[in-house]
Design a protein around this motif. Structure first.
Motif, mmCIF file in Angstrom:
data_model
loop_
_atom_site.group_PDB
_atom_site.id
_atom_site.type_symbol
_atom_site.label_atom_id
_atom_site.label_comp_id
_atom_site.label_asym_id
_atom_site.label_seq_id
_atom_site.Cartn_x
_atom_site.Cartn_y
_atom_site.Cartn_z
ATOM 1 N N GLY A 39 -3.098 5.780 8.745
ATOM 2 C CA GLY A 39 -2.810 5.416 7.352
ATOM 3 C C GLY A 39 -3.975 5.770 6.446
ATOM 4 N N TYR A 41 -5.656 6.783 2.579
ATOM 5 C CA TYR A 41 -5.372 7.516 1.343
ATOM 6 C C TYR A 41 -5.463 9.014 1.610
ATOM 7 N N CYS A 179 -4.081 0.358 -2.053
ATOM 8 C CA CYS A 179 -3.248 -0.305 -1.036
ATOM 9 C C CYS A 179 -1.869 0.354 -0.992
ATOM 10 N N THR A 180 -1.142 0.040 0.066
ATOM 11 C CA THR A 180 0.212 0.555 0.209
ATOM 12 C C THR A 180 1.178 -0.354 -0.536
ATOM 13 N N SER A 205 3.107 9.195 -3.717
ATOM 14 C CA SER A 205 3.757 9.212 -2.414
ATOM 15 C C SER A 205 3.700 10.641 -1.885
ATOM 16 N N ASP A 209 6.298 10.299 3.511
ATOM 17 C CA ASP A 209 5.885 8.905 3.376
ATOM 18 C C ASP A 209 6.988 8.166 2.624
ATOM 19 N N ARG A 211 6.776 5.138 1.709
ATOM 20 C CA ARG A 211 6.152 4.166 0.821
ATOM 21 C C ARG A 211 5.221 4.890 -0.155
ATOM 22 N N LYS A 213 1.164 4.757 -2.362
ATOM 23 C CA LYS A 213 -0.178 4.158 -2.453
ATOM 24 C C LYS A 213 -0.454 3.869 -3.919
#
Ligand SMILES: Cc1cc2nc3c(=O)[nH]c(=O)nc-3n(C[C@H](O)[C@H](O)[C@H](O)COP(=O)(O)OP(=O)(O)OC[C@H]3O[C@@H](n4cnc5c(N)ncnc54)[C@H](O)[C@@H]3O)c2cc1C
Length: 391
Positions: A39, A41, A179-180, A205, A209, A211, A213
């Motif tokens: 995970g 950045y 953060c995610t 994104s 992915d 999700r 950031k």
């Protein structure tokens, strides 16, 4: 065989482990986390670092995992799009430069080394004696010929060997939090940005992915807070972003639920010398350039290559200093310069930046202007001629 201990299994640690093994050393890596940290950045690999990645045989794998970002769009407080910029220009990338998630790169480096490097997770060094005896929180004491501190900007090895980090920290007057979050904006390989004077919020994104950031940066004098108290850090972020419009209130709510919340000052590490006795530092531990430089990962990769190569070919830590120091200096200089463009100080400067971005594709001198943005990064990224270190 020379026995080397590396503290930290992130980019600098795993890359150093690879090159030391390739030169024939016995390598042990101790990492505080219970496993490799995936995970994270997105980070850039440029210039000399790409040459090192190629010499590791990882270039195709890195390209296959590239973030594939397309565009960055600026929005006003009410959510109106203001201007859209090509993602490479937004990230200061040119030519072959590659952007990859930090965790993906870490995984590639770990996979390359896991079979012939001893990894000890969930442990940390507690003491380093002059004769090379190392004590750990959990493992039994062991003797090593050399100890490499690759344990990041808040390095434990550096503290044990050189002293408190405040003596080596150069604060750049800003904070960063990441953060995610859920991808509620439906971003597809794109970045959405809202900037106000002194405060910037991003959400992006990357490819594959599901999700997103959220990344916040803001100018601030030094804050006093407990590094282990994540709830307090989330409050500090909320205070810093108070009153900012666009999607920021929703992103702050999502940040409250995040379990990978990152919060730190934007700062650099400067030491006159990166080694002392049996200890040597590599990556952020020795010469953190700050996230604002965009070159921390490249510095770690090149630093790993040069350190292992100099040790193996007789240059030792003096050779490491001599070969790497100008490269580090050039890349650290990017940090204070870049941060001014990432967090804009005034409304007038913000208006000017957005207007320039909007007009850039239509201006006659656009190539020269683009060069003014990307040129300094490209020059710093190539500010070293790598030796081959054959022996
Ligand atoms: C928010 C953010 C954004 C960034 N963006 C970019 C970017 O766009 N481009 C770029 O090139 N770089 C970027 N960077 C910087 C980049 O991530 C680092 O410079 C790079 O990962 C090199 O780091 P490192 O391996 O030296 O240290 P780190 O990645 O910090 O790793 C240190 C490792 O040591 C471990 N460790 C810590 N303490 C101990 C201990 N006591 N014992 C054992 N292990 C320990 C940690 O768990 C970690 O695995 C960014 C950094 C941050 C924080």
């Amino acid at each position: 065989m020379t026995n080397i201990l590396i503290s930290g299994a992130s980019i600098a640690g795993t890359a150093t482990a690879y090159w030391l093994r390739r030169h024939g050393y016995a390598v042990t890596v101790v990492e505080r986390a219970p496993a490799i940290r995936t995970g994270g950045y997105k980070v850039d690999l440029r210039g000399a670092a790409l040459q090192v990645i190629e010499r590791m045989g990882l270039l195709d794998a890195v390209r296959a995992r590239a973030t594939d970002m397309r565009v960055a769009t600026y929005y006003d407080a009410s959510g109106r799009p203001l201007t859209t910029v090509d993602a490479d220009l937004f990230g200061g990338r040119t030519g072959p430069d590659a952007e990859i998630m930090r965790g993906d790169l870490n995984e590639l480096l770990y996979d390359l080394t896991r079979d012939d490097v001893e990894y000890i997770f969930d442990d940390s060094i507690t003491g380093i004696a002059e004769d090379g005896t190392v004590t750990f929180e959990r493992s039994r004491p062991r003797a090593f010929d050399l100890i490499v501190g690759a344990d990041g900007a808040h390095s434990n090895v550096r503290r044990l060997t050189f002293g408190d980090e405040s003596a080596f920290t150069r604060d750049l007057g800003h904070y960063i939090s990441i953060c995610t979050v859920p991808n509620t904006l439906g971003l597809d390989r794109e970045e959405a940005v809202h900037a106000t004077a002194g405060r910037t919020a991003n959400v992006y994104s990357t490819r594959q992915d599901t999700r997103a950031k959220a990344l916040f940066m803001w100018s601030s004098p030094p804050l006093t807070y407990d590094h282990r108290d994540v709830a307090a850090q989330k409050n500090l972020l909320a205070q810093a972003m108070d009153g900012v419009g666009w999607q920021v209130p929703a992103l702050l709510d999502a940040a409250r639920d995040a379990d990978d919340f990152y919060f730190d000052s934007v700062a650099q590490i400067h030491l006159d010398r990166w080694s002392k006795g049996r200890v040597v530092l590599v990556g952020d531990a020795g010469y953190c350039a700050s996230p604002a430089s965009g070159q921390g990962t490249s510095l770690a990769v090149v630093g790993a290559y040069v350190l292992a190569g100099e040790l193996a070919t007789g240059g030792g830590t003096d050779g490491y200093e001599r070969e790497l120091r100008p490269f580090v200096t050039a890349n650290q200089a990017l940090g204070p310069a870049n941060i001014k463009g990432m967090v804009i100080g005034s409304r007038a400067a913000l208006w000017f930046q957005l207007t320039m971005m909007r007009l850039l594709p239509h201006l006659p001198g656009r190539n020269r202007m683009i060069e003014r943005i990307t040129g300094p990064i490209a020059r710093a990224a190539n500010a070293i001629t790598l030796k081959t270190y054959d022996h």
